[in-house]
Design a protein around this motif. Structure first.
Motif, PDB file in Angstrom:
ATOM      1  N   ARG A  75       0.839  -1.203   0.000  1.00  0.00           N
ATOM      2  CA  ARG A  75       0.000   0.000   0.000  1.00  0.00           C
ATOM      3  C   ARG A  75       0.878   1.258   0.000  1.00  0.00           C
ATOM      4  O   ARG A  75       0.596   2.224  -0.712  1.00  0.00           O
ATOM      5  CB  ARG A  75      -0.931  -0.005   1.211  1.00  0.00           C
ATOM      6  N   GLU A  79       1.121   4.515  -2.591  1.00  0.00           N
ATOM      7  CA  GLU A  79       0.974   5.891  -2.121  1.00  0.00           C
ATOM      8  C   GLU A  79       2.137   6.774  -2.549  1.00  0.00           C
ATOM      9  O   GLU A  79       1.983   7.986  -2.718  1.00  0.00           O
ATOM     10  CB  GLU A  79       0.840   5.897  -0.593  1.00  0.00           C
ATOM     11  N   THR A  82       3.981   7.892  -8.683  1.00  0.00           N
ATOM     12  CA  THR A  82       3.522   9.088  -9.409  1.00  0.00           C
ATOM     13  C   THR A  82       3.107   8.801 -10.849  1.00  0.00           C
ATOM     14  O   THR A  82       2.715   9.715 -11.572  1.00  0.00           O
ATOM     15  CB  THR A  82       4.623  10.158  -9.423  1.00  0.00           C
ATOM     16  N   TYR A  86       0.343   1.538 -12.657  1.00  0.00           N
ATOM     17  CA  TYR A  86       1.071   0.870 -11.581  1.00  0.00           C
ATOM     18  C   TYR A  86       1.238  -0.610 -11.927  1.00  0.00           C
ATOM     19  O   TYR A  86       0.374  -1.204 -12.584  1.00  0.00           O
ATOM     20  CB  TYR A  86       0.316   0.940 -10.260  1.00  0.00           C
ATOM     21  N   ARG A 160      -3.796   4.029 -12.419  1.00  0.00           N
ATOM     22  CA  ARG A 160      -3.829   4.722 -11.130  1.00  0.00           C
ATOM     23  C   ARG A 160      -5.227   5.261 -10.842  1.00  0.00           C
ATOM     24  O   ARG A 160      -5.709   5.179  -9.716  1.00  0.00           O
ATOM     25  CB  ARG A 160      -2.822   5.868 -11.141  1.00  0.00           C
ATOM     26  N   SER A 161      -5.881   5.781 -11.875  1.00  0.00           N
ATOM     27  CA  SER A 161      -7.217   6.355 -11.709  1.00  0.00           C
ATOM     28  C   SER A 161      -8.207   5.312 -11.210  1.00  0.00           C
ATOM     29  O   SER A 161      -9.123   5.621 -10.436  1.00  0.00           O
ATOM     30  CB  SER A 161      -7.705   6.962 -13.027  1.00  0.00           C
ATOM     31  N   TYR A 163      -7.357   2.564  -9.402  1.00  0.00           N
ATOM     32  CA  TYR A 163      -6.968   2.230  -8.026  1.00  0.00           C
ATOM     33  C   TYR A 163      -7.533   3.239  -7.032  1.00  0.00           C
ATOM     34  O   TYR A 163      -7.996   2.861  -5.938  1.00  0.00           O
ATOM     35  CB  TYR A 163      -5.448   2.185  -7.915  1.00  0.00           C
ATOM     36  N   LEU A 164      -7.543   4.503  -7.409  1.00  0.00           N
ATOM     37  CA  LEU A 164      -8.029   5.551  -6.514  1.00  0.00           C
ATOM     38  C   LEU A 164      -9.535   5.473  -6.286  1.00  0.00           C
ATOM     39  O   LEU A 164     -10.052   6.105  -5.362  1.00  0.00           O
ATOM     40  CB  LEU A 164      -7.639   6.927  -7.049  1.00  0.00           C
ATOM     41  N   LYS A 165     -10.232   4.715  -7.117  1.00  0.00           N
ATOM     42  CA  LYS A 165     -11.667   4.516  -6.927  1.00  0.00           C
ATOM     43  C   LYS A 165     -11.952   3.406  -5.920  1.00  0.00           C
ATOM     44  O   LYS A 165     -13.101   3.214  -5.522  1.00  0.00           O
ATOM     45  CB  LYS A 165     -12.343   4.177  -8.262  1.00  0.00           C
ATOM     46  N   THR A 166     -10.951   2.665  -5.513  1.00  0.00           N
ATOM     47  CA  THR A 166     -11.119   1.571  -4.565  1.00  0.00           C
ATOM     48  C   THR A 166     -10.687   2.015  -3.165  1.00  0.00           C
ATOM     49  O   THR A 166     -10.178   3.118  -2.971  1.00  0.00           O
ATOM     50  CB  THR A 166     -10.273   0.349  -4.971  1.00  0.00           C
ATOM     51  N   GLU A 167     -10.853   1.106  -2.210  1.00  0.00           N
ATOM     52  CA  GLU A 167     -10.371   1.353  -0.850  1.00  0.00           C
ATOM     53  C   GLU A 167      -8.854   1.228  -0.768  1.00  0.00           C
ATOM     54  O   GLU A 167      -8.254   1.566   0.258  1.00  0.00           O
ATOM     55  CB  GLU A 167     -10.998   0.339   0.114  1.00  0.00           C
ATOM     56  N   GLY A 168      -8.250   0.743  -1.819  1.00  0.00           N
ATOM     57  CA  GLY A 168      -6.814   0.498  -1.791  1.00  0.00           C
ATOM     58  C   GLY A 168      -6.496  -0.820  -1.115  1.00  0.00           C
ATOM     59  O   GLY A 168      -7.367  -1.487  -0.548  1.00  0.00           O
TER      60      GLY A 168
END
Length: 276
Positions: A75, A79, A82, A86, A160-161, A163-168
């Motif tokens: 995780r 974080e 960039t 990923y 990445r976009s 992944y950011l929609k999930t809880e991670g």
């Protein structure tokens, strides 16, 4: 040229890192960065990795203050990344030279997919190829797909976009971390299978898949599946109720036994053929 972040969670695998490094710098896709997070290794991993990357600014090495586990470390990799894309790579494994290029091109050519995954080759401890893992295939993604038995594996590249929609990634997990990631991402989009080997998976005595941790990983995977069922609002599967609370792994796996049957597999293949 969009950048891909190669994410490496390391724990006591520094002695294998040189071949991993060589495979990265040999990539035909040149826009990349490497995020390495060391989980408080007790060997000389940090010294080895620092010597190999030799101040190459494309590689960024971080250390956990104490041993946190695989979920926390992976995780943290995400974080710190960039890139637009990923991809996780274990430090004891390696990539084929065109792995990044082929994966990114598929993602850029198809707006409907949020991830790609490929064939992988099992290798011996010296990374000599042995055989292809032939259970990986294109899947028909729906709310009842839980990657059990495993059909999606490495090399998994994702947006990445998305992944950011999930809880991670769940930082509390120590095993089944990748499975947790796959199921969460499949809830926001579809993945495309690249039917070519892009990933070299090293088999060795210290690997999780070859140790007593295998049963622990199976138990952890069942919890990951159960959490996915709850996230997706599934109350019953194949006319059997999903338990209100988690009790044991076998109860969860029994709910999915029908998915290994011949009729179910034929139906899935037919559905996939019609949607291609």
């Amino acid at each position: 040229m969009n950048k891909i972040s190669i994410l490496i969670a390391n724990y006591n695998n520094g002695r294998y890192f040189k071949e991993c490094y060589d495979s990265i710098i040999s990539q035909t896709w040149h826009s990349w960065e490497v995020i390495i997070v060391d989980d408080a290794s007790t060997d000389n991993s940090i010294e080895i990795i620092n010597e190999i990357i030799n101040k190459d600014t494309r590689f960024k090495l971080y250390q956990n203050s104490s041993n946190k586990g695989c979920g926390y470390t992976k995780r943290k990799c995400a974080e710190l990344a960039t890139g637009e894309y990923y991809a996780y790579l274990d430090p004891d494994d390696a990539l084929f030279p065109h792995a990044l290029e082929w994966s990114v091109e598929e993602l850029e050519d198809n707006d409907k997919i949020i991830a790609t995954y490929s064939q992988l080759i099992f290798c011996d401890e010296h990374l000599n190829p042995k055989n292809i893992f032939n259970k990986i295939k294109q899947v028909h993604n729906n709310k009842y797909f839980f990657n059990c038995p495993i059909q999606i594996s490495a090399f998994f590249v994702f947006k990445r976009s998305a992944y950011l929609k999930t809880e991670g990634i769940n930082p509390e997990l120590t095993t089944a971390v990748d499975q947790d990631l796959y199921l969460k991402l499949l809830e926001v989009g579809d993945a495309l299978f690249i039917k070519e080997p892009l990933y070299k998976y090293r088999l060795h005595a210290n690997g999780i898949s070859q140790s007593t941790s295998k049963q622990k990983a199976k138990d952890s995977f069942s919890r990951v599946i159960y959490e996915a069922m709850k996230r997706r609002g599934i109350q019953e599967i194949n006319k059997k109720p999903v338990p209100q609370t988690y009790t044991d792994a076998e109860e969860i796996y029994k709910l999915l036994e029908y998915q290994t049957g011949i009729l179910y597999r034929l139906k899935t293949k037919a559905t996939l053929f019609l949607t291609m």
